[in-house]
Write an enzyme that holds these catalytic residues in place. Structure first.
Site, PDB file in Angstrom:
ATOM      1  N   GLU A   1       0.867  -1.173   0.000  1.00  0.00           N
ATOM      2  CA  GLU A   1       0.000   0.000   0.000  1.00  0.00           C
ATOM      3  C   GLU A   1       0.907   1.228   0.000  1.00  0.00           C
ATOM      4  OE1 GLU A   1      -1.868  -0.892   3.643  1.00  0.00           O
ATOM      5  OE2 GLU A   1      -3.384  -2.222   2.777  1.00  0.00           O
TER       6      GLU A   1
ATOM      7  N   TYR B   1       3.231   4.575  13.465  1.00  0.00           N
ATOM      8  CA  TYR B   1       2.232   4.564  12.405  1.00  0.00           C
ATOM      9  C   TYR B   1       1.213   5.671  12.616  1.00  0.00           C
ATOM     10  CZ  TYR B   1       3.316   0.460   9.564  1.00  0.00           C
ATOM     11  OH  TYR B   1       3.882  -0.406   8.667  1.00  0.00           O
TER      12      TYR B   1
END
Length: 565
Positions: free
Chosen positions: A77, A195
């Site tokens: 991704e 993240y």
């Protein structure tokens, strides 16, 4: 890095007398070779890539054919702010249009066909589940806020399940998170924090996977092959079947210099002698090392045996504490493994099923599932995706390539009463079709599909709980000619399990060892952008008023910041 920093570097003095050896043929080494040539002005013939397997690309793979079945071990991704990645691919020619770059084609494709999921969650054998919000309560948001503010030193080696309340692990947000990024409850909460900070700008679109980008074809053909061809055109030497087993390193009080590379090349022991004038780049560790594949009628075994790249890192780490602690990441396979399977289908019913779930025609050449569809009530926690078709350049028009994975390979299936890790391709497909509401059609669909399972013992090893020093710095303290690359080198603020992380480590290594007068682009600083923070906060509250929102709106009314919230 602003445009002011994006300069053409001067040729380093003596570069023509240097040689570079890159251990490992993954994206980190390929990127380092490209930067040695582009910014380091090194002649390609002085660069050698040493790869233990028969093909380069590392974890970014893709192979097979329609008859025997295609296979990809995992997917990538991407997003707009992969600054180092796009810096690299903004200079690599496209294979299909030499006057265009890989970045040109990638952006054009994703602008014309933006990604968005129309079916993010399934439950109850094919029923679409609500995925309109993150499903967080105030206590969950408080914990997330405190995680955002905490330092990595204070969090230490804590795991996700040690940090959060049990109720958070039952929210839709955690379902989205762990299925999208392959996080387990026992993984490092520090990596989760990174993240959160790194991709905060994507949080408002998280439930629908908006602003996530994908390549046209599989990652090997779309990203590795163009880079490989460019390196070959520059005369870079690529030595396959070359397994590096150890390095000789001269360690003095304040200097560390690689003096020899030990390897097995085509079955024969060899030694490459190096000097302080040469450069040695090592990709330490691997997500896909010891991967095994099965078939429709054979499961993929779990390979717990010797591992070339991990053994190399262990041998290097014995020499000095600054070279990291590989055992932190590779010593508990049952906490770092998961299993994927690639489906090659000629059955029209699979196309009809995907169209029914997504409202999109899989044969249109455009986005199909828009990322993964996760089955909430699957014991294996199955996720499945169908990217743009064809997924391979040579893929026939009547064939679909679909990829799926299970986060819990040791769990017993809901329909197939076996551990996923013990299942054949046929059994995995059976379990998937059951959860997708096609129980009555399983036997017929199985006649026209080929399913190849893949077990990966170390695929989430980079998420294992760790503290400072467990990963070596890209340039260890005192190193004169050694750099570490890839997912197990320490890159401050960036996120492992991404292409960007590997390429950033390569850029850092080349620029530092060659002392280039050029800066590495900073990690996209979302956490310092008040607009991003405000949008993320609104997403966490899922439409509920933010604390103090009424007062803030009054304060900002009729000002230039009125639209902030």
């Amino acid at each position: 890095m602003g445009n002011y920093q994006n300069i053409n570097t001067l040729k380093p003095e003596g570069i023509e007398n240097k040689r570079a050896y890159l251990v490992g043929g993954g994206i980190a080494s390929l990127a380092a070779a490209a930067y040695l040539i582009r910014d380091g002005h090194m002649d390609g013939k002085n660069i050698t890539i040493l790869e233990q397997s028969h093909i380069i690309g590392g974890s970014m793979d893709g192979c097979g054919n329609a008859k025997d079945g295609y296979i990809v071990r995992g997917g990538r991704e991407m997003e707009e702010h992969y600054e180092c990645c796009w810096d690299l691919y903004g200079k690599i020619p496209s294979l299909t249009a030499p006057n265009r770059t890989v970045l040109d084609e990638f952006r054009e494709l994703n602008d014309a066909d933006p990604n968005e999921s129309t079916c993010r969650l399934l439950q109850n054998c094919g029923e679409k589940a609500d995925f309109s919000s993150l499903g967080l309560k105030d206590n969950h948001i408080k914990q997330l806020t405190m995680l955002f503010l905490a330092t990595e030193e204070d969090l230490g080696a804590a795991t996700v399940e040690q940090y959060f309340e049990q109720s958070f692990l039952e929210t839709d947000m955690w379902c989205f998170w762990r299925s999208m990024f392959a996080f387990e409850n026992w993984h490092s909460v520090v990596e989760m924090k990174r993240y959160m900070q790194r991709f905060m700008h994507l949080l408002p679109g998280m439930s629908r996977m908006k602003n996530i980008m994908f390549s046209k074809y599989n990652q090997y053909e779309s990203m590795i092959l163009p880079l490989e061809k460019w390196l070959q055109s520059k005369n870079v030497v690529i030595d396959l079947d070359s397994q590096v087993t150890d390095l000789d390193i001269d360690i003095e009080a304040d200097k560390k210099t690689v003096t020899a590379i030990h390897l097995v090349h085509n079955g024969k022991d060899e030694v490459i002698h190096t000097t302080k004038n040469d450069l040695v780049f090592v990709t330490n560790g691997s997500m896909t090392e010891n991967s095994t594949t099965g078939s429709m009628h054979e499961p993929a075994i779990t390979n717990r045996g010797a591992s070339g790249c991990w053994d190399l890192w262990k041998n290097i780490a014995k020499k000095d504490s600054s070279f990291g602690k590989p055992e932190v990441f590779c010593s508990d396979i049952d906490k770092s493994k998961w299993e994927s399977f690639t489906i090659t289908s000629k059955d029209a019913r699979m196309a009809d099923l995907l169209k029914e779930l997504t409202g999109r025609d899989p044969y249109s050449g455009k986005t199909v599932t828009g990322g993964i569809i996760t089955i909430k009530d699957s014991n294996w926690l199955l996720s499945v995706t169908c990217n743009r078709q064809p997924h391979f350049i040579d893929q026939p028009k009547d064939v679909l390539v679909i990829w799926a994975y299970g986060l819990f390979p040791d769990n017993i299936g809901d329909f197939v009463k076996k551990r996923m890790s013990d299942c054949t391709g046929e059994e995995m497909m059976t379990e998937l079709l059951y959860h997708m509401g096609k129980k009555d059609e399983i036997s017929e669909i199985l006649k026209n599909v080929n399913v190849i399972p893949c077990m990966m013992p170390y695929t989430t090893s980079q998420f294992m709980p760790r503290v400072k020093g467990d990963r070596p710095d890209v340039i260890p303290q005192g190193s004169t000619n050694l750099a570490f690359l890839g997912q197990f080198a320490e890159v401050a603020d960036d996120c492992v399990f991404t292409v960007e992380y590997s390429i950033r480590s390569a850029m850092m290594a080349v620029y530092t060892l060659l002392n280039l007068d050029k800066k590495v682009p900073e990690v996209y600083p979302t956490k310092y952008d008040i607009r991003v923070v405000a949008a993320a906060a609104k997403a966490l509250y899922s439409g509920r008023p933010l604390p103090g929102e009424t007062i803030v709106r009054k304060l900002l009314k009729n000002t230039t910041l009125e639209g902030l919230i």
